[in-house]
Structure formats: C-alpha cells, structure tokens
Motif scaffolding. Structure first.
Motif, PDB file in Angstrom:
ATOM      1  N   PRO A  19       1.350  -1.441   0.040  1.00 40.44           N
ATOM      2  CA  PRO A  19       0.118   0.395  -0.137  1.00 40.44           C
ATOM      3  C   PRO A  19       0.447   1.205   0.313  1.00 40.44           C
ATOM      4  O   PRO A  19       1.838   1.255   0.731  1.00 40.44           O
ATOM      5  CB  PRO A  19      -0.399   0.202   1.435  1.00 40.44           C
ATOM      6  CG  PRO A  19      -0.007  -0.885   1.881  1.00 40.44           C
ATOM      7  CD  PRO A  19       0.858  -1.182   1.083  1.00 40.44           C
ATOM      8  N   ALA A  67      -4.671   5.711  -5.849  1.00 34.83           N
ATOM      9  CA  ALA A  67      -6.190   5.482  -5.400  1.00 34.83           C
ATOM     10  C   ALA A  67      -6.604   6.140  -3.946  1.00 34.83           C
ATOM     11  O   ALA A  67      -6.727   4.863  -3.541  1.00 34.83           O
ATOM     12  CB  ALA A  67      -6.679   4.640  -6.174  1.00 34.83           C
ATOM     13  N   ASP A  68      -7.112   7.308  -3.611  1.00 37.29           N
ATOM     14  CA  ASP A  68      -6.529   7.178  -2.075  1.00 37.29           C
ATOM     15  C   ASP A  68      -8.498   6.713  -1.940  1.00 37.29           C
ATOM     16  O   ASP A  68      -9.152   6.064  -2.218  1.00 37.29           O
ATOM     17  CB  ASP A  68      -7.018   9.044  -2.243  1.00 37.29           C
ATOM     18  CG  ASP A  68      -7.466   9.601  -0.770  1.00 37.29           C
ATOM     19  OD1 ASP A  68      -6.807   8.895   0.020  1.00 37.29           O
ATOM     20  OD2 ASP A  68      -7.511   9.845  -0.598  1.00 37.29           O
ATOM     21  N   GLY A  69      -7.866   5.563  -0.972  1.00 34.53           N
ATOM     22  CA  GLY A  69      -8.751   5.152  -0.119  1.00 34.53           C
ATOM     23  C   GLY A  69      -9.019   3.341  -0.696  1.00 34.53           C
ATOM     24  O   GLY A  69      -9.463   2.808  -0.009  1.00 34.53           O
ATOM     25  N   ILE A  70      -8.547   3.512  -1.570  1.00 36.46           N
ATOM     26  CA  ILE A  70      -8.328   2.207  -2.923  1.00 36.46           C
ATOM     27  C   ILE A  70      -7.523   1.154  -2.493  1.00 36.46           C
ATOM     28  O   ILE A  70      -7.098   0.431  -2.444  1.00 36.46           O
ATOM     29  CB  ILE A  70      -8.678   2.273  -3.595  1.00 36.46           C
ATOM     30  CG1 ILE A  70     -10.449   3.101  -3.825  1.00 36.46           C
ATOM     31  CG2 ILE A  70      -9.629   0.770  -4.633  1.00 36.46           C
ATOM     32  CD1 ILE A  70     -11.120   3.425  -5.131  1.00 36.46           C
ATOM     33  N   SER A  71      -5.820   2.141  -3.077  1.00 35.15           N
ATOM     34  CA  SER A  71      -4.880   1.464  -3.205  1.00 35.15           C
ATOM     35  C   SER A  71      -3.472   2.341  -1.733  1.00 35.15           C
ATOM     36  O   SER A  71      -2.842   1.845  -2.478  1.00 35.15           O
ATOM     37  CB  SER A  71      -4.042   1.453  -4.427  1.00 35.15           C
ATOM     38  OG  SER A  71      -4.238   2.751  -5.108  1.00 35.15           O
ATOM     39  N   ARG A  75      -3.169   5.847   0.550  1.00 33.19           N
ATOM     40  CA  ARG A  75      -3.517   7.146   0.599  1.00 33.19           C
ATOM     41  C   ARG A  75      -3.102   8.437   0.740  1.00 33.19           C
ATOM     42  O   ARG A  75      -1.941   8.355   0.080  1.00 33.19           O
ATOM     43  CB  ARG A  75      -3.709   7.589   2.858  1.00 33.19           C
ATOM     44  CG  ARG A  75      -4.411   6.394   3.412  1.00 33.19           C
ATOM     45  CD  ARG A  75      -5.645   6.369   3.099  1.00 33.19           C
ATOM     46  NE  ARG A  75      -6.713   5.816   4.136  1.00 33.19           N
ATOM     47  CZ  ARG A  75      -8.142   5.470   3.715  1.00 33.19           C
ATOM     48  NH1 ARG A  75      -8.642   5.779   3.143  1.00 33.19           N
ATOM     49  NH2 ARG A  75      -8.846   5.203   4.692  1.00 33.19           N
ATOM     50  N   ARG A 121      -6.133  -5.491   1.562  1.00 34.02           N
ATOM     51  CA  ARG A 121      -7.052  -4.704   0.452  1.00 34.02           C
ATOM     52  C   ARG A 121      -5.808  -3.270  -0.358  1.00 34.02           C
ATOM     53  O   ARG A 121      -6.487  -4.288  -1.691  1.00 34.02           O
ATOM     54  CB  ARG A 121      -8.363  -4.240   1.185  1.00 34.02           C
ATOM     55  CG  ARG A 121      -9.034  -5.599   2.296  1.00 34.02           C
ATOM     56  CD  ARG A 121     -10.381  -4.740   2.442  1.00 34.02           C
ATOM     57  NE  ARG A 121     -10.447  -3.949   3.022  1.00 34.02           N
ATOM     58  CZ  ARG A 121     -10.876  -3.996   4.600  1.00 34.02           C
ATOM     59  NH1 ARG A 121     -10.882  -4.774   5.355  1.00 34.02           N
ATOM     60  NH2 ARG A 121     -10.226  -2.673   5.139  1.00 34.02           N
ATOM     61  N   MET A 122      -5.481  -3.435  -0.124  1.00 37.44           N
ATOM     62  CA  MET A 122      -5.194  -1.869  -0.339  1.00 37.44           C
ATOM     63  C   MET A 122      -3.681  -2.860  -1.908  1.00 37.44           C
ATOM     64  O   MET A 122      -3.634  -2.106  -2.724  1.00 37.44           O
ATOM     65  CB  MET A 122      -4.447  -0.363   0.596  1.00 37.44           C
ATOM     66  CG  MET A 122      -5.860  -0.134   1.338  1.00 37.44           C
ATOM     67  SD  MET A 122      -5.136   1.816   1.863  1.00 37.44           S
ATOM     68  CE  MET A 122      -6.951   2.722   2.278  1.00 37.44           C
ATOM     69  N   ALA A 133      -5.688  -4.326  -4.322  1.00 37.35           N
ATOM     70  CA  ALA A 133      -5.594  -3.160  -5.341  1.00 37.35           C
ATOM     71  C   ALA A 133      -4.565  -1.986  -5.863  1.00 37.35           C
ATOM     72  O   ALA A 133      -4.832  -1.906  -7.193  1.00 37.35           O
ATOM     73  CB  ALA A 133      -6.779  -1.634  -4.283  1.00 37.35           C
ATOM     74  N   GLN A 140      -3.304  -4.840  -8.829  1.00 35.41           N
ATOM     75  CA  GLN A 140      -4.175  -4.825  -9.629  1.00 35.41           C
ATOM     76  C   GLN A 140      -4.438  -3.357 -11.104  1.00 35.41           C
ATOM     77  O   GLN A 140      -4.254  -3.492 -12.512  1.00 35.41           O
ATOM     78  CB  GLN A 140      -5.998  -5.278  -9.349  1.00 35.41           C
ATOM     79  CG  GLN A 140      -6.982  -4.764 -10.406  1.00 35.41           C
ATOM     80  CD  GLN A 140      -8.349  -5.829  -9.797  1.00 35.41           C
ATOM     81  OE1 GLN A 140      -8.565  -5.387  -8.291  1.00 35.41           O
ATOM     82  NE2 GLN A 140      -8.730  -5.125 -11.223  1.00 35.41           N
ATOM     83  N   ARG A 141      -3.987  -2.546 -10.274  1.00 32.04           N
ATOM     84  CA  ARG A 141      -3.979  -0.920 -10.519  1.00 32.04           C
ATOM     85  C   ARG A 141      -3.005  -1.101 -11.073  1.00 32.04           C
ATOM     86  O   ARG A 141      -3.413  -0.728 -12.750  1.00 32.04           O
ATOM     87  CB  ARG A 141      -4.048   0.399  -9.834  1.00 32.04           C
ATOM     88  CG  ARG A 141      -4.478   1.585 -10.394  1.00 32.04           C
ATOM     89  CD  ARG A 141      -4.669   2.497  -8.998  1.00 32.04           C
ATOM     90  NE  ARG A 141      -4.416   3.825  -9.114  1.00 32.04           N
ATOM     91  CZ  ARG A 141      -5.193   4.729  -9.976  1.00 32.04           C
ATOM     92  NH1 ARG A 141      -6.695   3.793 -10.578  1.00 32.04           N
ATOM     93  NH2 ARG A 141      -5.297   5.345 -10.256  1.00 32.04           N
TER      94      ARG A 141
END
Length: 410
Positions: free
Chosen positions: A325, A339-343, A345, A371-372, A375, A378-379
């Motif tokens: 992350p 991606a803030d809050g996804i991958s 902060r 989780r981050m 993500a 994948q991003r």
C-alpha cells in the motif's frame, strides 16, 4: 513560433518526398522497408537521469525486443553511464555525446544521425528548459519525427522562463506528458493542447523478489518490526524532511518502528542531522543508492512518498507492483497513480502530522494493508506496465510519421 503542422509540412516536403534525397544520402523509401518498425533515438541531456532514465530504459528494452533499431543517446556523465551502459548488452545501441555546452554537441548529434539514421528522435527532459537544442539538432539532421517527453510539471512562477520552453518546442512534432495534471500545467503556461498527448509512466514487473524474511535480513531488521520504506533521490522535491518530521509522532504508537530511506542526494547530511536533532536517528535508516531497491521493498509494511511534486512517480508504481500500500501526497502524478482509500492514502504535501496519521492507520490495520496492496497491484497491471507505456508511445510515433507522410502526399 511555427505551429506543429507548419513545421511538419515544411520539413516533410524538404526531405521525405520519394523524389528527394535526404541528408542521409538515400530516399525515404530506400531507408526503411515498408513493414519495418520505425527506428528510434532515445536521448536525454540530463546529468542525473534517475527515474527519467528508467523510463527510457523501459522503452529501449521493449523496442529492442520487438526488433526495432534503438539508439540510447546521452551525455556520458557518471550517473547516466551507470544507468544506461548495461542496455548495450540487450540489443540497444549506445551513443555517448558531449555536454550540451560543448561546441561539438550539435555536430555530434548530427554525425550520429547521419551514420545511424532513425525515423524518430525522442527527447526526454524534466521541464524543457534544459533541452539545449537537442531537438533542433535532430530536426536540422532531417529526422522525420521529433517527439519530446516532459517528465515534470511546470510549477515555475517566473514567467520569463517560459520562453526557453516554447523555443525548445519549435522543432518538436508532438509533446508527451506523463500525467493528466502535468499536461494541464503546460496548457496553463501556453503550450497548445493539440500539441500534447498524455502517456502515463510504466515500469517492468519485478522479475525477482527475495521475500520478506530475506529482505529484512539484508537490512538488519527484525521479523516483527513495523517497517516503512521510501525510495528516491534525496532532493527538495521528494519531501524527505516531512517524513523525518513525522517519525517522532509515529514512535509514540510504534516504538520499534524503522523508516528505511533508499537513495542518495545532496540533502543526505541535512536529513541525518535532522533525525539526530529530533532524537529519532535510531529509527531512520539511510541505506544510500541500492541496485536491489525493488527487492528491498519486500522488507516493508508500507511504502511512503512524501513528495512536494512529481510528474508520475515510478517509485510508487514499483511499490504497487511489489504489493505494498502507498501513502503519498496529493500532488501532480502521485494523485493519479494512487487511488485514495483504495490502493493507499493521499495527504496534503508538507504536512508531517497528516503523513503520520495515514501511516499510523495502515501500520495498525493489517487487513486494510492487504486490501490496499491487492488493489494497488491490480491497478498497476491495468494502467502502469512498461509494455503499455511502450505501446502507447509507439502509437505517438506512428501518428506523427503518418501525418508527415500525408503532408508529403498533398
């Protein structure tokens, strides 16, 4: 200033007509078989190519693998040589030229293009002020397509310095920016939108990873210590001082925390003194430049990038590839990579307290980190791979060459 179409039409008419012999001593139709992929010179005048150089290496290696003729041209200083020289073993031709202030600078570019002609001359610079007329030298040599990638946003407030950028772009057919907001900064300072296209940075996936235990042993870290890592040159733009300022706040919650800073630069002594002054030198490890930096990412729980500005940070992309992350700053480039809050902060730049809060959250919540990290991985695969960057850059080459050919046909 000539427009892109004016320059392309005039130059194409002078050297690209089937009935006209080019400065290379042969017609355009003789130079390249119809199905041969366009050849390219990748050039930078930078004294320390760093991330820009890694970008160029990704393009060079991808294009050489495709069977293109690729030349990597650079000012042969120690930093550039260390980065670029190994590419010579991977099918990439190396062309070392003098410092841009050398009287023979333009002549050496012309000589190399005469002896080793390319369809595309692709210049890489930070903001364009340091171009030193490399694009003009290539244009005068008759290269069919001139492309320039700008790797940093235009954040200079002195309007008088814009002239150098506009002058450097006169011989350029197409300008590539590496992020959308970076492109907007050049539109704001007067570069015509139709001259630019955005191709986000990309990096190769890692081919080797030592794993958490081995990476921690390499750095002398314990198996259960919370570890934050950052990678980048120790310069003002990277914002390391804000990270060091955040360490005392983090140690209140994580007394055995280690912040690993990978990279060299002129601010190293000042940053070490700052850590001593704050009483956190034991928690901040300066490990210098490391050729195995991407492997060392396995030692970390969280990657942090406290930059004041970026173009599109390769270090963040490499961290996403490594399954980390990312805590970054809400600046040009990083805000498009993360991606803030996804991958990860994003926090305001220059705010150590906000940086500490974001790092505290991720260090405290292993499930959120996982989780981050997933993500982010994948991003990376969807948006930021080297082959995607190379493919989209090649599309720019093809478009410029097609427009030049169409101008001749009219």
């Amino acid at each position: 200033m000539k427009t892109m179409s004016d320059r392309g039409t005039a130059r194409a008419a002078s050297i690209s007509s089937p009935n006209v012999v080019s400065p290379f001593g042969e017609s355009q139709s003789q130079r390249k078989p119809p199905r041969e992929l366009p050849s390219v010179h990748l050039y930078t005048p930078s004294a320390d190519p760093s991330g820009m150089g890694v970008h160029m290496l990704c393009l060079a290696e991808e294009y050489a693998r495709q069977g293109r003729r690729v030349t990597l041209m650079y000012w042969a200083n120690a930093n550039a040589e260390r980065l670029f020289a190994p590419a010579g073993e991977n099918g990439v031709r190396l062309a070392r030229i003098p410092h841009p202030r050398d009287p023979q600078f333009a002549a050496r570019i012309a000589d190399d293009l005469r002896d080793n002609p390319s369809d595309v001359f692709h210049l890489h610079v930070g903001t364009g002020r340091e171009n030193w007329d490399g694009a003009r030298a290539a244009s005068l040599s008759g290269v069919p397509a001139i492309v320039q990638t700008l790797h940093l946003p235009w954040l200079i407030r002195d309007h008088r310095k814009r002239g150098a950028v506009h002058a450097s772009l006169e011989p350029v057919d197409r300008v590539i920016t590496v992020s959308r907001w970076q492109r907007a900064s050049y539109e704001k300072m007067g570069v015509a939108p139709q001259r630019m296209v955005t191709v986000p940075n990309g990096v190769h996936p890692r081919t080797w990873a030592p794993g958490r235990s081995a990476a921690r042993r390499e750095l002398g870290l314990g198996p259960d210590q919370p570890v934050v890592i950052t990678v980048g040159r120790l310069t003002v733009m990277k914002g390391h001082r804000y990270l060091v300022d955040a360490v005392p706040l983090l140690l209140r919650r994580f007394p055995d925390l280690v912040v690993v800073i990978v990279g060299e630069g002129h601010l190293r002594s000042a940053l070490e003194e700052q850590a001593e002054r704050l009483g956190v030198a034991h928690a901040v490890r300066f490990v210098g430049h490391r050729a195995d930096a991407r492997g060392l990412l396995d030692a970390a729980d969280v990657f942090v990038l406290p930059s004041r500005h970026e173009g599109m940070p390769l270090a963040a992309l490499e961290a996403m590839d490594a399954g980390l992350p990312v805590v970054g700053t809400r600046v040009i480039g990083t805000s498009e990579a993360v991606a803030d809050g996804i991958s990860g902060r994003l926090v305001p730049p220059g705010r150590p307290a906000a940086l500490a809060v974001a790092l505290d959250e991720l260090l405290s919540e292993p499930a959120l980190r996982r989780r981050m990290a997933a993500a982010g991985r994948q991003r990376f695969e969807e948006l930021f791979t080297a082959d995607r960057m190379a493919r989209r850059t090649a599309e720019v080459y093809d478009d410029v060459l097609a427009r030049s050919a169409a101008a001749v046909a009219r």
